[in-house]
Design a protein around this motif. Structure first.
Motif, PDB file in Angstrom:
ATOM      1  N   PRO A   1       2.453   1.389  -4.100  1.00 31.00           N
ATOM      2  CA  PRO A   1       1.546   0.704  -5.043  1.00 31.00           C
ATOM      3  C   PRO A   1       2.175   0.540  -6.427  1.00 31.00           C
ATOM      4  O   PRO A   1       2.775   1.477  -6.963  1.00 31.00           O
ATOM      5  N   GLY A   2       2.038  -0.689  -6.965  1.00 31.96           N
ATOM      6  CA  GLY A   2       2.546  -0.954  -8.308  1.00 31.96           C
ATOM      7  C   GLY A   2       4.035  -1.176  -8.402  1.00 31.96           C
ATOM      8  O   GLY A   2       4.558  -1.388  -9.501  1.00 31.96           O
TER       9      GLY A   2
ATOM     10  N   LYS B   1     -10.043 -11.430 -14.725  1.00 32.78           N
ATOM     11  CA  LYS B   1      -8.629 -11.044 -14.817  1.00 32.78           C
ATOM     12  C   LYS B   1      -8.079 -11.210 -16.239  1.00 32.78           C
ATOM     13  O   LYS B   1      -6.934 -10.827 -16.491  1.00 32.78           O
TER      14      LYS B   1
ATOM     15  N   GLU C   1      -3.634 -13.989  -6.866  1.00 31.48           N
ATOM     16  CA  GLU C   1      -4.549 -12.961  -7.372  1.00 31.48           C
ATOM     17  C   GLU C   1      -5.733 -12.773  -6.427  1.00 31.48           C
ATOM     18  O   GLU C   1      -6.183 -11.646  -6.188  1.00 31.48           O
TER      19      GLU C   1
ATOM     20  N   LEU D   1      -4.447 -10.840  -3.322  1.00 26.16           N
ATOM     21  CA  LEU D   1      -4.271  -9.406  -3.589  1.00 26.16           C
ATOM     22  C   LEU D   1      -5.615  -8.687  -3.610  1.00 26.16           C
ATOM     23  O   LEU D   1      -5.761  -7.604  -3.032  1.00 26.16           O
ATOM     24  N   ALA D   2      -6.592  -9.311  -4.279  1.00 22.20           N
ATOM     25  CA  ALA D   2      -7.905  -8.677  -4.383  1.00 22.20           C
ATOM     26  C   ALA D   2      -8.550  -8.527  -3.009  1.00 22.20           C
ATOM     27  O   ALA D   2      -9.125  -7.473  -2.680  1.00 22.20           O
TER      28      ALA D   2
ATOM     29  N   LYS E   1       0.827  -1.216   0.000  1.00 24.88           N
ATOM     30  CA  LYS E   1       0.000   0.000   0.000  1.00 24.88           C
ATOM     31  C   LYS E   1       0.857   1.259   0.000  1.00 24.88           C
ATOM     32  O   LYS E   1       0.468   2.282  -0.582  1.00 24.88           O
TER      33      LYS E   1
ATOM     34  N   HIS F   1       2.765  -9.224 -11.465  1.00 30.64           N
ATOM     35  CA  HIS F   1       2.943 -10.664 -11.612  1.00 30.64           C
ATOM     36  C   HIS F   1       4.128 -10.950 -12.542  1.00 30.64           C
ATOM     37  O   HIS F   1       4.175 -10.467 -13.671  1.00 30.64           O
TER      38      HIS F   1
ATOM     39  N   SER G   1      -2.100  -4.282  -4.800  1.00 30.51           N
ATOM     40  CA  SER G   1      -1.685  -4.707  -6.136  1.00 30.51           C
ATOM     41  C   SER G   1      -0.191  -4.995  -6.147  1.00 30.51           C
ATOM     42  O   SER G   1       0.587  -4.326  -5.464  1.00 30.51           O
TER      43      SER G   1
END
Length: 330
Positions: free
Chosen positions: A156-157, A325, A175, A178-179, A153, A187, A184
């Motif tokens: 992010p990314g 996805k 996945e 993460l959701a 958090k 991968h 996020s």
């Protein structure tokens, strides 16, 4: 009932008729088998699937009084071995050691797949459940799942996670995590567990979910830090590692599995005879202990019809995630 789990054997087993283990087998199968049986493993020799298949073959050989020959047919995300068995005579002499990927996920992931598990196979028996574990580099700052969530958090990314391949059950497990954790990560797929774990060891990726069996040696050696197991309950070989649910993602429960399939049209009496032989193997203490020591779980046995119902339910569970996805294996 948790619809995100690959391991809901208990509910299905409760619906199955009582197992009949005595006698010479169901009516119509007294002459079976009268020649060697092939057990096709859609993985290379040496891994957990191969070890499980060879131990199962030994147990079946003792029960059925015929040689059971293991044939490794790896490739195409288990499709090569599956296609070979799907096209074999439906006489009970060619069997497939299938995984959730083979029997549930592949049709949703691979365009123009040359087999349909829902119509090309007959369910025989469930064999083993494979708990998964979330790991990080043992020398890194992440000690818990909460640490990983906070870091993701805050950046992010930027964080990445490794998987043994796009569309694998471990990829999908991550996945979902993460959701549900509201974070996020990028991968990074690899061709198998070894390179995936090596990327975490090298610090190229920050985390990975893989089977307890595949990661056990690196965890024991202090190179990977296990921060959460993906099953509803803690795993016997990692008793100090909390579950994902205990770590703050309530209701999370994911694992994968192995089972035996036969070509569609295999006589019901032969399928029942094989099911009984597999259940006998699972009941043997040395068989159970060998695989439980490796991080596998021997589940409550299912009759063929209940195992088939279980796989159909799994297709309904995982289809929406894969579609949402847009996950594909090219």
């Amino acid at each position: 009932m948790d619809r995100r789990s690959f391991s809901r054997w208990g509910a299905a087993a409760a619906l199955a008729p009582a197992l009949v283990l005595a006698g010479t087998g169901p009516a119509g199968a007294q002459g079976y088998p009268d020649k060697p049986i092939r057990l096709v493993v859609p993985y290379a020799p040496g891994g957990i699937a191969d070890t499980l298949a060879r131990r199962l073959a030994d147990a079946l050989r003792n029960s059925l009084h015929q040689p059971v020959v293991v044939e490794n047919k790896p490739g195409a995300n288990t499709a090569i071995g599956a296609i070979q068995v799907a096209s074999a005579p439906a006489d009970g002499y060619t069997l497939l050691l299938a995984t959730a990927g083979t029997a549930v996920l592949n049709p949703m992931l691979i365009p123009n797949l040359r087999y349909n598990p829902a119509t090309d196979f007959t369910a025989v028996a469930n064999v083993a459940v494979t708990p998964l574990v979330l790991t990080v580099n043992a020398n890194g700052p992440v000690q818990t799942l909460a640490d990983l969530v906070r870091l993701a958090k805050a950046e992010p990314g930027k964080l990445a996670y490794a998987s043994p391949g796009t569309g694998s059950s471990t990829h999908l497990a991550m996945e979902i995590l993460l959701a549900e954790a509201g974070i996020s990560m990028i991968h990074v797929p690899f061709a198998g567990s070894a390179p995936s774990m090596n990327s975490v060891l090298a610090g190229d990726t920050q985390a990975s979910i893989d089977s307890v069996a595949s990661t056990a040696a690196l965890i024991k050696g202090g190179k990977l830090r296990p921060i959460a197991v993906t099953t509803r309950e803690r795993v016997a070989v990692l008793p100090q590692v909390p579950t994902v649910a205990e770590s703050g993602v309530a209701g999370y429960n994911v694992s994968t599995w192995y089972g035996v399939l036969a070509p569609a049209g295999t006589p019901a009496a032969v399928v029942e005879r094989l099911n009984q032989a597999i259940v006998q193997a699972q009941a043997e203490k040395p068989f159970r202990e060998q695989f439980e020591a490796l991080g596998l779980v021997i589940p409550p046995p299912l009759k063929p019809a209940a195992f088939n119902d279980y796989m159909q339910a799994e297709r309904a569970v995982w289809g929406p995630l894969i579609q949402a996805k847009n996950i594909r294996i090219e």
